[in-house]
Design an enzyme around this catalytic site. Sequence first.
Site, PDB file in Angstrom:
ATOM      1  N   LYS A  58      -1.102  16.634  -7.399  1.00 50.99           N
ATOM      2  CA  LYS A  58      -0.455  15.246  -8.231  1.00 50.99           C
ATOM      3  C   LYS A  58      -0.176  15.427  -9.684  1.00 50.99           C
ATOM      4  O   LYS A  58       0.774  15.052 -10.201  1.00 50.99           O
ATOM      5  CB  LYS A  58      -1.669  14.381  -8.349  1.00 50.99           C
ATOM      6  CG  LYS A  58      -2.002  13.504  -6.987  1.00 50.99           C
ATOM      7  CD  LYS A  58      -1.103  12.541  -6.223  1.00 50.99           C
ATOM      8  CE  LYS A  58      -0.135  13.401  -5.487  1.00 50.99           C
ATOM      9  NZ  LYS A  58      -0.233  13.437  -4.168  1.00 50.99           N
ATOM     10  N   CYS A  74      19.057  12.773   0.940  1.00 52.20           N
ATOM     11  CA  CYS A  74      19.838  11.859   0.200  1.00 52.20           C
ATOM     12  C   CYS A  74      19.483  10.506   0.795  1.00 52.20           C
ATOM     13  O   CYS A  74      19.146  10.398   2.062  1.00 52.20           O
ATOM     14  CB  CYS A  74      21.114  12.142   0.217  1.00 52.20           C
ATOM     15  SG  CYS A  74      21.572  13.999  -0.406  1.00 52.20           S
ATOM     16  N   GLU A 122       3.032  17.493  -9.751  1.00 54.26           N
ATOM     17  CA  GLU A 122       4.381  16.822  -9.590  1.00 54.26           C
ATOM     18  C   GLU A 122       4.626  15.636 -10.610  1.00 54.26           C
ATOM     19  O   GLU A 122       5.628  15.318 -11.021  1.00 54.26           O
ATOM     20  CB  GLU A 122       4.606  16.373  -8.098  1.00 54.26           C
ATOM     21  CG  GLU A 122       3.399  15.597  -7.624  1.00 54.26           C
ATOM     22  CD  GLU A 122       3.871  15.108  -6.288  1.00 54.26           C
ATOM     23  OE1 GLU A 122       4.671  15.171  -5.575  1.00 54.26           O
ATOM     24  OE2 GLU A 122       2.630  14.707  -5.700  1.00 54.26           O
ATOM     25  N   ARG A 129      14.441   8.661  -1.899  1.00 54.66           N
ATOM     26  CA  ARG A 129      15.064   9.806  -1.287  1.00 54.66           C
ATOM     27  C   ARG A 129      15.692  10.872  -1.990  1.00 54.66           C
ATOM     28  O   ARG A 129      16.069  11.659  -1.440  1.00 54.66           O
ATOM     29  CB  ARG A 129      16.005   9.131   0.027  1.00 54.66           C
ATOM     30  CG  ARG A 129      15.175   8.145   0.878  1.00 54.66           C
ATOM     31  CD  ARG A 129      16.173   7.756   2.076  1.00 54.66           C
ATOM     32  NE  ARG A 129      16.779   8.828   2.692  1.00 54.66           N
ATOM     33  CZ  ARG A 129      16.161   9.268   3.823  1.00 54.66           C
ATOM     34  NH1 ARG A 129      15.081   8.592   4.436  1.00 54.66           N
ATOM     35  NH2 ARG A 129      16.809  10.388   4.512  1.00 54.66           N
ATOM     36  N   GLU A 188      -5.347  18.476  -3.539  1.00 55.84           N
ATOM     37  CA  GLU A 188      -4.591  17.340  -3.616  1.00 55.84           C
ATOM     38  C   GLU A 188      -4.649  16.905  -5.242  1.00 55.84           C
ATOM     39  O   GLU A 188      -3.402  16.516  -5.541  1.00 55.84           O
ATOM     40  CB  GLU A 188      -5.199  16.353  -2.738  1.00 55.84           C
ATOM     41  CG  GLU A 188      -4.516  15.068  -2.884  1.00 55.84           C
ATOM     42  CD  GLU A 188      -2.993  14.909  -2.401  1.00 55.84           C
ATOM     43  OE1 GLU A 188      -2.415  16.063  -2.126  1.00 55.84           O
ATOM     44  OE2 GLU A 188      -2.422  13.864  -2.913  1.00 55.84           O
ATOM     45  N   HIS A 199     -14.359  35.322  -8.474  1.00 59.54           N
ATOM     46  CA  HIS A 199     -13.636  36.352  -7.550  1.00 59.54           C
ATOM     47  C   HIS A 199     -12.134  36.449  -8.038  1.00 59.54           C
ATOM     48  O   HIS A 199     -11.394  37.014  -7.841  1.00 59.54           O
ATOM     49  CB  HIS A 199     -13.373  36.054  -6.240  1.00 59.54           C
ATOM     50  CG  HIS A 199     -14.885  35.986  -5.450  1.00 59.54           C
ATOM     51  ND1 HIS A 199     -15.636  36.834  -5.333  1.00 59.54           N
ATOM     52  CD2 HIS A 199     -15.528  34.880  -5.072  1.00 59.54           C
ATOM     53  CE1 HIS A 199     -16.890  36.720  -4.663  1.00 59.54           C
ATOM     54  NE2 HIS A 199     -16.758  35.543  -4.331  1.00 59.54           N
ATOM     55  N   TRP A 216      20.045  14.009  -3.521  1.00 57.31           N
ATOM     56  CA  TRP A 216      18.983  14.964  -3.943  1.00 57.31           C
ATOM     57  C   TRP A 216      19.972  16.414  -3.560  1.00 57.31           C
ATOM     58  O   TRP A 216      20.150  16.557  -2.564  1.00 57.31           O
ATOM     59  CB  TRP A 216      17.875  14.753  -2.927  1.00 57.31           C
ATOM     60  CG  TRP A 216      16.756  15.829  -3.200  1.00 57.31           C
ATOM     61  CD1 TRP A 216      16.052  15.771  -4.256  1.00 57.31           C
ATOM     62  CD2 TRP A 216      16.547  17.096  -2.714  1.00 57.31           C
ATOM     63  NE1 TRP A 216      15.041  16.861  -4.413  1.00 57.31           N
ATOM     64  CE2 TRP A 216      15.253  17.704  -3.492  1.00 57.31           C
ATOM     65  CE3 TRP A 216      17.086  17.802  -1.373  1.00 57.31           C
ATOM     66  CZ2 TRP A 216      14.812  18.945  -3.123  1.00 57.31           C
ATOM     67  CZ3 TRP A 216      16.310  19.140  -1.076  1.00 57.31           C
ATOM     68  CH2 TRP A 216      15.316  19.599  -2.100  1.00 57.31           C
ATOM     69  N   LYS A 267      11.114  11.778  -1.947  1.00 57.41           N
ATOM     70  CA  LYS A 267       9.969  11.240  -1.161  1.00 57.41           C
ATOM     71  C   LYS A 267       9.817  12.052   0.426  1.00 57.41           C
ATOM     72  O   LYS A 267       8.943  12.434   0.689  1.00 57.41           O
ATOM     73  CB  LYS A 267       9.864   9.822  -1.054  1.00 57.41           C
ATOM     74  CG  LYS A 267       8.680   9.207  -0.273  1.00 57.41           C
ATOM     75  CD  LYS A 267       7.777   8.628  -1.163  1.00 57.41           C
ATOM     76  CE  LYS A 267       6.391   8.241  -0.527  1.00 57.41           C
ATOM     77  NZ  LYS A 267       5.394   8.878  -1.087  1.00 57.41           N
ATOM     78  N   ASN A 311      24.041  12.591   4.507  1.00 57.85           N
ATOM     79  CA  ASN A 311      22.580  13.246   4.284  1.00 57.85           C
ATOM     80  C   ASN A 311      22.285  14.395   5.125  1.00 57.85           C
ATOM     81  O   ASN A 311      22.438  14.329   6.300  1.00 57.85           O
ATOM     82  CB  ASN A 311      21.443  12.221   4.542  1.00 57.85           C
ATOM     83  CG  ASN A 311      20.206  12.549   4.462  1.00 57.85           C
ATOM     84  OD1 ASN A 311      19.534  13.397   3.552  1.00 57.85           O
ATOM     85  ND2 ASN A 311      19.209  12.054   5.456  1.00 57.85           N
ATOM     86  N   GLY A 312      21.703  15.638   4.564  1.00 56.74           N
ATOM     87  CA  GLY A 312      21.483  16.833   5.448  1.00 56.74           C
ATOM     88  C   GLY A 312      22.214  17.976   4.793  1.00 56.74           C
ATOM     89  O   GLY A 312      22.440  17.996   3.713  1.00 56.74           O
TER      90      GLY A 312
HETATM   91  C1  F6R Z   1       2.964  14.895  -2.783  1.00 55.32           C
HETATM   92  C2  F6R Z   1       3.983  14.547  -1.487  1.00 55.32           C
HETATM   93  C3  F6R Z   1       4.336  15.696  -0.711  1.00 55.32           C
HETATM   94  C4  F6R Z   1       4.402  14.968   0.803  1.00 55.32           C
HETATM   95  C5  F6R Z   1       5.124  16.123   1.644  1.00 55.32           C
HETATM   96  C6  F6R Z   1       5.243  15.412   3.237  1.00 55.32           C
HETATM   97  O1  F6R Z   1       2.612  13.701  -3.597  1.00 55.32           O
HETATM   98  O2  F6R Z   1       4.099  13.493  -1.477  1.00 55.32           O
HETATM   99  O3  F6R Z   1       3.875  16.654  -0.732  1.00 55.32           O
HETATM  100  O4  F6R Z   1       2.992  14.843   1.273  1.00 55.32           O
HETATM  101  O5  F6R Z   1       6.518  16.132   1.485  1.00 55.32           O
HETATM  102  O6  F6R Z   1       5.380  14.165   3.414  1.00 55.32           O
HETATM  103  P1  F6R Z   1       5.207  13.407   4.589  1.00 55.32           P
HETATM  104  O7  F6R Z   1       3.537  13.104   4.667  1.00 55.32           O
HETATM  105  O8  F6R Z   1       6.056  12.147   4.571  1.00 55.32           O
HETATM  106  O9  F6R Z   1       5.543  14.151   5.748  1.00 55.32           O
END
Ligand code: F6R
Length: 586
Positions: free
Chosen positions: A467, A2, A470, A27, A463, A486, A74, A581, A100-101
């Site tokens: 994208k 949060c 999400e 966040r 990757e 396979h 969150w 994030k 937060n936590g």
């Molecule tokens: C995907 C994404 C997440 C972060 C992951 C690690 O688009 O953003 O998968 O890559 O939560 O975050 P960091 O790099 O901040 O440790």
Amino acid sequence: MCSIIGYTGRFGAASVLIGSLKRMEYRGYDSVGMATMESSKILVRKDVGKVIEVEKSLQLDAMPGQIGIGHTRWATHGSINKINAHPHMDCNNNIVVVHNGIIENYKQLKVDLQNNGHVFKSETDSEVIAHLIECHYSKYNDVKQAVIETCKNLKGSYAFVVIFKSGLVAGARQDEPLIIGLGKDGNFISSDVLGFIEYTDQSIFLDNQDIVILNENNVSIYDFNGNPVSRDVTQVAWELGDIDKGKYAHYTHKEIHEQQYSIEKAFGIQTESINKFIDVILKSKNIFITGSGTSYHCAMLAKYLLNKLSDIRTEIVMSSEFEYMSRLLDENSVLIAISQSGETADVLHAAKIAKQNHAKILSIINIPTSSLARFSDHYLTINCGPEIGVAATKSFTGQLAIFYSIVNKLSSTRIEIKFSDFSDIINEVLEQESHIEKIAEDIKKTKDIYILGKSLHYPIGLEGSLKIKELAYIHAEGIAAGEIKHGPLALIENNTVVIVLNPSDDTYTDTLNSVYEMKSRGATIIGISNQTNEIYDYFIKLPTINKLLYPIIEIIPLQILSYYLALKNNANPDYPRNLAKSVTVR
Ligand code: F6R
């Protein structure tokens, strides 16, 4: 995950805090809440939704007071509703808290408090903090002692901010970030410098187990035993302008475009800093690389590159799995931890385990003041500016650029990288945007997307699929091209969408063979390459560059495609559902 913020100063708290919450909303964005205090009266307003959606209903104009706290949530404990939104109050409305936590022992604490007559309103773990402070404050009549005793009761990870009716604001941190902003017109206490950067760049990064008590003019910091401690004031450098969306409708779109310059910037990292990394790596027997999500995909590519170009053997482990793979760590080991935020709990946990086993910690981060950077022996910054969009875009290519620079130093075959060419190269890729948007329109209703690539392209397929998942909520899978026979081939039927990463390098022919197998089963093929082929139903052209560098540019069409798939499916790309994030819980 949060965001929390407190302010005490000369301005109206509500109007200051709403801007702070907007900037920190990455966040968590399930609900928003705020409390302000005037003439010893605390007023709380909260609602479900994003700040911009609930701003009106909070009626901030009618929230007087120059002391306030705010929160974006969150959800972890308790569903997403108005009652569970923060702030939370004690029984007598004298104390108000944002947290937060995760409070791991909240159930027992709640039962004990209820047995002592406390009445709870929410299902959250956080509300116990307000009631504990109430208990201890009524016993000691002292803000510092009330916070200390509360921290003694709590197990888990937390950063909280509390307003006392006396006009003092206090906070404490255990494994969650908490930063003080020292302003001319008041002081802040926040999860992120973005909470106060509009007002001041003078910050104090609290250490774990610090307690802070502040008013408009004073900030006092103590450890959990109540001893005064002094912490350095750091000047944070980010420009406020970087936090605007500029001409873009979404941060994600802006950040995809910023790669035209951010990659070049990451390549430009100082040789001296890289040399420190190289020294440690060369002296180590066991080399582990870790990260979560996108950052883990960077770790994968790093392993492929090191394997291809150097004699360095590495072990890559997802941070959330690290604990179970750490037996070989010792004083001859090094852990390279990759994290945009430097606050991801899984990554920090991995780093702690490594340190306990006397390994060295090297990190690659975007935020030099982050917990991970401060925990590491050495760190390198990707320097791409704030990344606000929840999905990692420019930070990923920045991380890759750093790894290319590291690998270049460790290998006998040097990769020719002309940094200054990168902005033109990326511009060429970005010029495909309207073409990619049309492809998104054609495939927006598809239920599954598969992304094929071999060798260096496989992590990019993973990757790219992350994208798409999400941002657009479409099931997507990255598959090593040779693996389709396979098993995954069973999923292919008429019009299944398959994206193939196939620039003209040593994987070209083999990858194409897998594509033929898909095509003959009816798949629709989208080729991403510098070289077209009749087998592709759609083709996204890449400029021809050094073969080893394709991973850095081929992710960009996938980011753009995900962005437009999100828009066409009415998803907000900046705020994917259920995500945040900075994942600061394990
Ligand atoms: C995907 C994404 C997440 C972060 C992951 C690690 O688009 O953003 O998968 O890559 O939560 O975050 P960091 O790099 O901040 O440790």
